[in-house]
Design a protein around this motif. Structure first.
Motif, PDB file in Angstrom:
ATOM      1  N   TRP A 155       0.802  -1.218   0.000  1.00 53.54           N
ATOM      2  CA  TRP A 155       0.000   0.000   0.000  1.00 53.54           C
ATOM      3  C   TRP A 155       0.839   1.275   0.000  1.00 53.54           C
ATOM      4  N   GLY A 156       2.150   1.144   0.042  1.00 53.74           N
ATOM      5  CA  GLY A 156       2.997   2.333   0.032  1.00 53.74           C
ATOM      6  C   GLY A 156       4.406   2.018  -0.427  1.00 53.74           C
ATOM      7  N   ALA A 178      14.279   5.937   9.381  1.00 55.53           N
ATOM      8  CA  ALA A 178      13.384   6.339  10.472  1.00 55.53           C
ATOM      9  C   ALA A 178      12.150   7.044   9.916  1.00 55.53           C
ATOM     10  N   ALA A 179      12.342   7.887   8.903  1.00 56.62           N
ATOM     11  CA  ALA A 179      11.209   8.592   8.281  1.00 56.62           C
ATOM     12  C   ALA A 179      10.272   7.591   7.608  1.00 56.62           C
ATOM     13  N   ALA A 180      10.818   6.592   6.942  1.00 56.66           N
ATOM     14  CA  ALA A 180       9.992   5.574   6.292  1.00 56.66           C
ATOM     15  C   ALA A 180       9.227   4.759   7.334  1.00 56.66           C
ATOM     16  N   SER A 181       9.872   4.457   8.444  1.00 55.09           N
ATOM     17  CA  SER A 181       9.208   3.724   9.519  1.00 55.09           C
ATOM     18  C   SER A 181       8.052   4.542  10.096  1.00 55.09           C
ATOM     19  N   ALA A 182       8.274   5.832  10.295  1.00 54.63           N
ATOM     20  CA  ALA A 182       7.217   6.711  10.796  1.00 54.63           C
ATOM     21  C   ALA A 182       6.068   6.790   9.793  1.00 54.63           C
ATOM     22  N   SER A 234       0.590   5.683   8.369  1.00 57.58           N
ATOM     23  CA  SER A 234      -0.315   5.162   7.352  1.00 57.58           C
ATOM     24  C   SER A 234      -1.142   4.012   7.899  1.00 57.58           C
ATOM     25  N   LEU A 235      -0.508   3.144   8.661  1.00 51.63           N
ATOM     26  CA  LEU A 235      -1.212   2.007   9.244  1.00 51.63           C
ATOM     27  C   LEU A 235      -2.286   2.485  10.216  1.00 51.63           C
ATOM     28  N   MET A 236      -1.967   3.483  11.038  1.00 48.62           N
ATOM     29  CA  MET A 236      -2.956   4.024  11.973  1.00 48.62           C
ATOM     30  C   MET A 236      -4.120   4.648  11.212  1.00 48.62           C
ATOM     31  N   LEU A 237      -3.834   5.373  10.144  1.00 48.89           N
ATOM     32  CA  LEU A 237      -4.896   5.996   9.365  1.00 48.89           C
ATOM     33  C   LEU A 237      -5.779   4.944   8.706  1.00 48.89           C
ATOM     34  N   MET A 238      -5.159   3.867   8.231  1.00 45.78           N
ATOM     35  CA  MET A 238      -5.948   2.804   7.600  1.00 45.78           C
ATOM     36  C   MET A 238      -6.874   2.160   8.615  1.00 45.78           C
ATOM     37  N   ALA A 267       5.171   4.503   7.688  1.00 45.78           N
ATOM     38  CA  ALA A 267       4.449   3.226   7.752  1.00 45.78           C
ATOM     39  C   ALA A 267       3.515   3.200   8.957  1.00 45.78           C
ATOM     40  N   GLU A 268       3.995   3.643  10.101  1.00 38.45           N
ATOM     41  CA  GLU A 268       3.176   3.638  11.307  1.00 38.45           C
ATOM     42  C   GLU A 268       1.987   4.571  11.176  1.00 38.45           C
TER      43      GLU A 268
END
Length: 91
Positions: A48-49, A71-75, A80-84, A77-78
């Protein structure tokens, strides 16, 4: 178990393609964000990203990124996952 399929949006595909074509003479790296779906004996990656990474080392035999990008990519992902999940719960 090995993947039997991959599903990704057109936006993710175009992000990967653009990243590859913009640096066609160099190796590239990036992160795909997604999940794994197990269904009826098949294993599918649901992407999804995408987070293209720039090279921090320009030597031909190195493809490295810096920790800040990871670290930016990890943030991303987190978040985006919360928004989903919030979208799923709200609807």
């Amino acid at each position: 178990m090995a993947l039997t399929g991959v599903k990704m949006s057109e936006d993710v595909w175009l992000t990967c393609l653009t990243h590859a074509l913009s640096t066609e003479t160099e190796e590239i790296m990036g992160l795909l964000l997604g999940d794994i779906e197990y269904k009826n004996g098949s294993v599918t990656a649901l992407i999804w990203g995408a987070s293209p990474q720039t090279r921090s080392d320009r030597r031909k035999d190195r493809v490295e990124t810096n920790p800040e990008q990871l670290a930016a990519a990890s943030a991303q992902a987190e978040i985006s996952l919360m928004l989903m999940f919030n979208t799923c719960f709200v609807s």
